[in-house]
Design an enzyme around this catalytic site. Structure first.
Site, PDB file in Angstrom:
ATOM      1  CD  GLU A  70      32.569  90.987   4.466  1.00  0.00           C
ATOM      2  OE1 GLU A  70      31.590  90.228   4.353  1.00  0.00           O
ATOM      3  OE2 GLU A  70      32.519  92.200   4.178  1.00  0.00           O
ATOM      4  CG  ASP A 270      37.665 109.196  -3.238  1.00  0.00           C
ATOM      5  OD1 ASP A 270      37.192 108.502  -2.317  1.00  0.00           O
ATOM      6  OD2 ASP A 270      37.547 110.437  -3.290  1.00  0.00           O
TER       7      ASP A 270
END
Length: 416
Positions: A70, A270
């Protein structure tokens, strides 16, 4: 700076060698390595690897690696860290790395008797669990506690949930936890006479909290149209909105995770587990709320704080197998999982400030669209050489749209 200049700064900062610099350029993952990491591999997928600057945390300077697609996230985070820096930087802390493994015990004839029996055998159960945590135990960690949580009148009746607490040291700890709860399940069944169904870690790692705080002087928030005091008022109003309304809080917290996820992805952690834990924690009161708090201090300056569960590791998993993640950790220079969590909390707080400051002043799109212009130029067919020129023209015109980018690209081709 140019791309080459930025790479040179990073190389000098972390004393990267030629191989590590090449890792940053080629994504740090060969096809063979990718094929061994997951199933059914047919290729690799790359994302930009960037550096967020200006972070001073507990008196130390950091370059924060971020992997994100982004536009404006890295620039906004760096700018917000610069504002915090004017107030002395961030103070951060993190709890001991305690993770929770859950065991679901069913078909109990007597819940209270089962709890008493398990408590009487707790030391034996912990000893059995530590047999599965050899390397962690050798580093000073291991299973340290067992808690019983009776859940009454669930859709399938009463159940007993056991929480195994394990100090996982510098690992995220999922594999160690899952192995340990599976190992102790037969022993617990023999002790209490019940039947164990699920044996799995919890991603609501609320025993492993991280927090960061900092102050931004009001003078640092002044704009050409508003005083710093006025900007602080607008920010506090935005923060109150997120605290009161879950619809706003969801987007507010998403902005926080823009930074934390990007750091987690860069370091091979993660990020999905981190997202799950953060949002579950935000809803623990029974209503989904903001992960940050913004207040006015006694000097009239803006004070920000964040606290959330952060189960991050610097050993094991992708941090061990992915050369890009290893290089990111070297750039960051953290010495423990707790230190990494402190950096992540500071990054999340900075990202949140950047978002609510933009929203409360010029609006989120003004800066974002300027950054997004280069992506639109590429999407319109501009090559790597003239994409910046196409973006610059759209920004100058105040017309940052894909159709305009396509028109400029056509004009350039006609001229050439």
């Amino acid at each position: 700076m140019s791309l080459a200049e930025r790479q040179a700064i990073a190389r000098e900062w972390a004393a990267l060698d030629d191989a590590e610099l090449t890792t940053l350029r080629d994504s740090g993952l060969s096809m063979t390595e990718a094929d061994l990491m997951i199933e059914n591999v047919i290729g690799r997928f790359s994302l930009p690897f960037a550096i967020a600057t200006n972070f001073r945390i507990n008196g130390r300077d950091y370059l924060a690696p971020m992997v994100v697609e982004e536009a404006s996230v890295v620039a906004a985070c760096s700018n917000a860290a610069k504002l915090f820096r004017q107030g002395g930087g961030f103070s951060a802390s993190a709890d001991e790395p305690i993770m929770i493994g859950q065991l679901q015990v069913l078909d109990l004839a007597d819940m209270d008797a089962a709890v008493d029996a398990i408590r009487s055998c707790e030391s034996e159960i912990l000893e059995r669990a530590n047999a599965a945590c050899g390397s962690i135990v050798a580093r000073g960690g291991g299973a340290i506690d067992l808690q019983a949580r009776p859940l009454r009148e669930t859709p399938i009746g009463d159940m007993l949930i056991l929480h195994l607490h394990v100090d996982v040291r510098d690992a995220m700890g999922a594999n160690a936890i899952n192995t340990a709860v599976e190992l102790i399940a037969p022993l617990i069944e023999s002790i209490c006479g019940g039947r164990i169904n699920l044996r799995i870690l919890s991603n609501l790692s609320d025993r492993r909290m991280a927090r960061a705080s900092g102050t931004i002087p009001k003078r640092a928030l002044e704009t050409k149209d508003a005083t710093g005091t006025k900007v602080i008022q607008w920010i506090l109003e935005a923060a109150a909105f997120a605290e009161a309304d879950p619809y706003r809080a969801a987007t507010h917290n998403k902005g926080i995770m823009n930074g934390i996820d990007a750091l987690a992805l860069a370091t091979g952690n993660d990020w999905r587990a981190i997202e799950a834990g953060a949002h579950a924690y935000a809803a623990q009161s029974g209503r989904y709320r903001s992960l940050t708090q913004w207040t006015l201090d006694e000097d009239g300056d803006l004070r920000g704080e964040i606290e959330l569960p952060l189960a991050l590791g610097i050993v094991g998993g992708a941090t061990r197998t992915h050369r890009g993640a290893q290089t990111a950790l070297k750039l960051l220079g953290v010495q423990s999982a707790r230190e990494l969590a402190q950096v992540a909390a500071a990054v999340g707080l900075a990202q949140n400030l950047a978002a609510i400051r933009a929203l409360a002043t010029d609006g989120i799109q003004k800066g974002h669209m300027r950054m997004h212009a280069r992506q639109l130029a590429l999407a319109a067919g501009a090559n790597n050489v003239n994409a910046r020129a196409v973006a610059a023209q759209m920004i100058e015109e105040g017309n940052i749209r894909l159709r305009r980018a396509e028109a400029i690209v056509r004009e350039q081709r006609q001229k050439s």
